[in-house]
Scaffold this motif. Structure first.
Motif, PDB file in Angstrom:
ATOM      1  N   UNK A  59       0.821  -1.209   0.000  1.00 26.93           N
ATOM      2  CA  UNK A  59       0.000   0.000   0.000  1.00 26.93           C
ATOM      3  C   UNK A  59       0.859   1.266   0.000  1.00 26.93           C
ATOM      4  N   UNK A  60       2.165   1.098   0.141  1.00 26.01           N
ATOM      5  CA  UNK A  60       3.079   2.233  -0.003  1.00 26.01           C
ATOM      6  C   UNK A  60       3.866   2.140  -1.311  1.00 26.01           C
ATOM      7  N   UNK A  61       3.215   1.602  -2.329  1.00 23.70           N
ATOM      8  CA  UNK A  61       3.851   1.462  -3.645  1.00 23.70           C
ATOM      9  C   UNK A  61       4.363   2.793  -4.176  1.00 23.70           C
ATOM     10  N   UNK A  62       3.725   3.893  -3.748  1.00 21.48           N
ATOM     11  CA  UNK A  62       4.072   5.202  -4.310  1.00 21.48           C
ATOM     12  C   UNK A  62       5.508   5.612  -4.005  1.00 21.48           C
ATOM     13  N   UNK A  63       6.111   4.987  -2.983  1.00 27.71           N
ATOM     14  CA  UNK A  63       7.500   5.310  -2.658  1.00 27.71           C
ATOM     15  C   UNK A  63       8.456   4.910  -3.786  1.00 27.71           C
ATOM     16  N   UNK A  69      -0.671  11.060   1.178  1.00 21.75           N
ATOM     17  CA  UNK A  69      -1.778  11.550   1.978  1.00 21.75           C
ATOM     18  C   UNK A  69      -3.116  10.925   1.667  1.00 21.75           C
ATOM     19  N   UNK A  70      -3.149   9.920   0.799  1.00 18.86           N
ATOM     20  CA  UNK A  70      -4.408   9.257   0.427  1.00 18.86           C
ATOM     21  C   UNK A  70      -4.246   7.752   0.565  1.00 18.86           C
ATOM     22  N   UNK A  71      -4.165   7.290   1.805  1.00 19.84           N
ATOM     23  CA  UNK A  71      -3.932   5.860   2.023  1.00 19.84           C
ATOM     24  C   UNK A  71      -5.071   5.007   1.498  1.00 19.84           C
ATOM     25  N   UNK A  72      -6.326   5.452   1.666  1.00 22.80           N
ATOM     26  CA  UNK A  72      -7.455   4.661   1.175  1.00 22.80           C
ATOM     27  C   UNK A  72      -7.403   4.532  -0.347  1.00 22.80           C
ATOM     28  N   UNK A  73      -7.029   5.610  -1.010  1.00 23.71           N
ATOM     29  CA  UNK A  73      -6.883   5.554  -2.459  1.00 23.71           C
ATOM     30  C   UNK A  73      -5.763   4.622  -2.875  1.00 23.71           C
ATOM     31  N   UNK A  74      -4.678   4.619  -2.105  1.00 22.31           N
ATOM     32  CA  UNK A  74      -3.561   3.716  -2.409  1.00 22.31           C
ATOM     33  C   UNK A  74      -3.979   2.265  -2.204  1.00 22.31           C
ATOM     34  N   UNK A  75      -4.731   1.994  -1.137  1.00 24.66           N
ATOM     35  CA  UNK A  75      -5.202   0.626  -0.901  1.00 24.66           C
ATOM     36  C   UNK A  75      -6.044   0.139  -2.072  1.00 24.66           C
ATOM     37  N   UNK A  76      -6.948   0.984  -2.523  1.00 26.97           N
ATOM     38  CA  UNK A  76      -7.819   0.604  -3.641  1.00 26.97           C
ATOM     39  C   UNK A  76      -7.009   0.369  -4.910  1.00 26.97           C
ATOM     40  N   UNK A  77      -6.095   1.297  -5.199  1.00 29.80           N
ATOM     41  CA  UNK A  77      -5.293   1.161  -6.409  1.00 29.80           C
ATOM     42  C   UNK A  77      -4.359  -0.033  -6.353  1.00 29.80           C
ATOM     43  N   UNK A  78      -3.772  -0.276  -5.185  1.00 29.27           N
ATOM     44  CA  UNK A  78      -2.847  -1.402  -5.048  1.00 29.27           C
ATOM     45  C   UNK A  78      -3.578  -2.721  -5.191  1.00 29.27           C
ATOM     46  N   UNK A  79      -4.762  -2.821  -4.594  1.00 26.41           N
ATOM     47  CA  UNK A  79      -5.533  -4.058  -4.700  1.00 26.41           C
ATOM     48  C   UNK A  79      -5.942  -4.316  -6.144  1.00 26.41           C
ATOM     49  N   UNK A  80      -6.475  -3.298  -6.809  1.00 27.39           N
ATOM     50  CA  UNK A  80      -6.936  -3.475  -8.187  1.00 27.39           C
ATOM     51  C   UNK A  80      -5.790  -3.850  -9.116  1.00 27.39           C
ATOM     52  N   UNK A  81      -4.687  -3.125  -9.010  1.00 33.45           N
ATOM     53  CA  UNK A  81      -3.587  -3.354  -9.945  1.00 33.45           C
ATOM     54  C   UNK A  81      -2.811  -4.624  -9.636  1.00 33.45           C
ATOM     55  N   UNK A  82      -2.744  -5.028  -8.369  1.00 33.94           N
ATOM     56  CA  UNK A  82      -2.101  -6.304  -8.069  1.00 33.94           C
ATOM     57  C   UNK A  82      -2.955  -7.470  -8.541  1.00 33.94           C
ATOM     58  N   UNK A  83      -4.282  -7.300  -8.533  1.00 34.02           N
ATOM     59  CA  UNK A  83      -5.154  -8.335  -9.085  1.00 34.02           C
ATOM     60  C   UNK A  83      -4.903  -8.486 -10.588  1.00 34.02           C
ATOM     61  N   UNK A  84      -4.703  -7.358 -11.258  1.00 38.41           N
ATOM     62  CA  UNK A  84      -4.373  -7.402 -12.675  1.00 38.41           C
ATOM     63  C   UNK A  84      -3.042  -8.111 -12.897  1.00 38.41           C
ATOM     64  N   UNK A  85      -2.059  -7.815 -12.068  1.00 39.44           N
ATOM     65  CA  UNK A  85      -0.776  -8.495 -12.188  1.00 39.44           C
ATOM     66  C   UNK A  85      -0.908  -9.984 -11.896  1.00 39.44           C
ATOM     67  N   UNK A  86      -1.769 -10.337 -10.946  1.00 41.20           N
ATOM     68  CA  UNK A  86      -1.999 -11.747 -10.653  1.00 41.20           C
ATOM     69  C   UNK A  86      -2.628 -12.483 -11.820  1.00 41.20           C
ATOM     70  N   UNK A  87      -3.539 -11.800 -12.530  1.00 36.85           N
ATOM     71  CA  UNK A  87      -4.136 -12.405 -13.719  1.00 36.85           C
ATOM     72  C   UNK A  87      -3.078 -12.629 -14.791  1.00 36.85           C
ATOM     73  N   UNK A  88      -2.175 -11.662 -14.945  1.00 36.74           N
ATOM     74  CA  UNK A  88      -1.082 -11.836 -15.896  1.00 36.74           C
ATOM     75  C   UNK A  88      -0.158 -12.969 -15.462  1.00 36.74           C
ATOM     76  N   UNK A  89       0.023 -13.146 -14.158  1.00 37.70           N
ATOM     77  CA  UNK A  89       0.827 -14.257 -13.660  1.00 37.70           C
ATOM     78  C   UNK A  89       0.263 -15.579 -14.155  1.00 37.70           C
ATOM     79  N   UNK A  90      -1.053 -15.732 -14.088  1.00 39.19           N
ATOM     80  CA  UNK A  90      -1.679 -16.964 -14.540  1.00 39.19           C
ATOM     81  C   UNK A  90      -1.517 -17.160 -16.041  1.00 39.19           C
ATOM     82  N   UNK A  91      -1.691 -16.090 -16.802  1.00 38.47           N
ATOM     83  CA  UNK A  91      -1.516 -16.180 -18.248  1.00 38.47           C
ATOM     84  C   UNK A  91      -0.069 -16.544 -18.575  1.00 38.47           C
ATOM     85  N   UNK A  92       0.875 -15.918 -17.860  1.00 41.29           N
ATOM     86  CA  UNK A  92       2.290 -16.195 -18.096  1.00 41.29           C
ATOM     87  C   UNK A  92       2.624 -17.641 -17.763  1.00 41.29           C
ATOM     88  N   UNK A  93       2.107 -18.135 -16.637  1.00 45.91           N
ATOM     89  CA  UNK A  93       2.384 -19.519 -16.257  1.00 45.91           C
ATOM     90  C   UNK A  93       1.870 -20.485 -17.315  1.00 45.91           C
TER      91      UNK A  93
END
Length: 202
Positions: free
Chosen positions: A96-100, A117-141
């Motif tokens: 959730x501190x991906x912005x660093x 200064x927008x931790x809730x926004x970071x949580x939402x963005x991190x969850x959504x985009x990591x889910x996308x990366x997880x889907x790509x993980x499955x396609x890659x595998x």
């Protein structure tokens, strides 16, 4: 360099392997997944598009017997044996501190300031985009000849503590076993809806 556009798709065999004949496996053959294969999966999945190239996923590849046992303890009864039998199970987490990391991941502008200064926004963005990366993980595998068994039946707080305990800013999204699937472990494919059922073009 100007990109040359092309008008052809992947072969039918490739589309079958990655999509049409790919299944979610519940059991695994006793065949190892090498570290080289894990690296090959990552080299493909890292190309997934993420907002401002935030790359929020933090993946733990659970491969040792001790780590499998620890992860299985965090899973529902129906998933414990799947994890123990799989050659490797990926914990797709997110920071959730991906912005660093944005100053070098997205150097075109001061993208870090968008998320400060927008931790809730970071949580939402991190969850959504990591889910996308997880889907790509499955396609890659699947693209490198492996099978997948994604799961959500686990205690996320327990997984966080067991595998991300040294960094409480890392959270678990979902887990996915990877290996060579045992065809006797799957059911007949469940129905897939036609386009008209849930889609519209406007």
């Amino acid at each position: 360099m100007t990109k040359q556009f092309h008008d052809h798709t992947l072969s039918a065999d490739a589309l079958d392997q990655v999509f049409r004949e790919a299944r979610s496996y519940n059991g695994w053959l006793e065949k190892d997944v090498s570290d080289e294969q894990i690296h090959a999966i990552y080299e493909l999945l890292k190309m997934a598009p993420t907002s401002a190239n935030m790359q929020p996923s933090r993946i733990v590849w659970v491969k040792s017997q001790d780590a499998k046992a620890k992860l299985a303890e965090c899973a529902s009864d129906g998933n414990k044996d799947k994890i123990l039998a799989a050659p490797v199970t990926a914990i797709i987490g997110y920071d959730i501190d991906f912005h660093e990391e944005l100053p070098w991941l997205f150097p075109h502008t001061d993208a870090k300031s968008w998320f400060e200064g927008d931790e809730e926004g970071r949580k939402e963005g991190a969850f959504r985009n990591s889910a996308l990366q997880g889907a790509y993980l499955m396609i890659a595998a699947r693209a490198v000849g492996l099978d997948c068994g994604p799961m959500s039946g686990f205690d996320s707080e327990a997984v966080d503590k067991a595998f991300f305990g040294d960094n409480p800013r890392h959270r678990t999204n979902f887990i996915c076993s990877i290996g060579y699937g045992d065809v006797t472990s799957i059911f007949e494919r469940s129905p897939r809806p036609d386009f008209e059922k849930f889609n519209s073009i406007v």
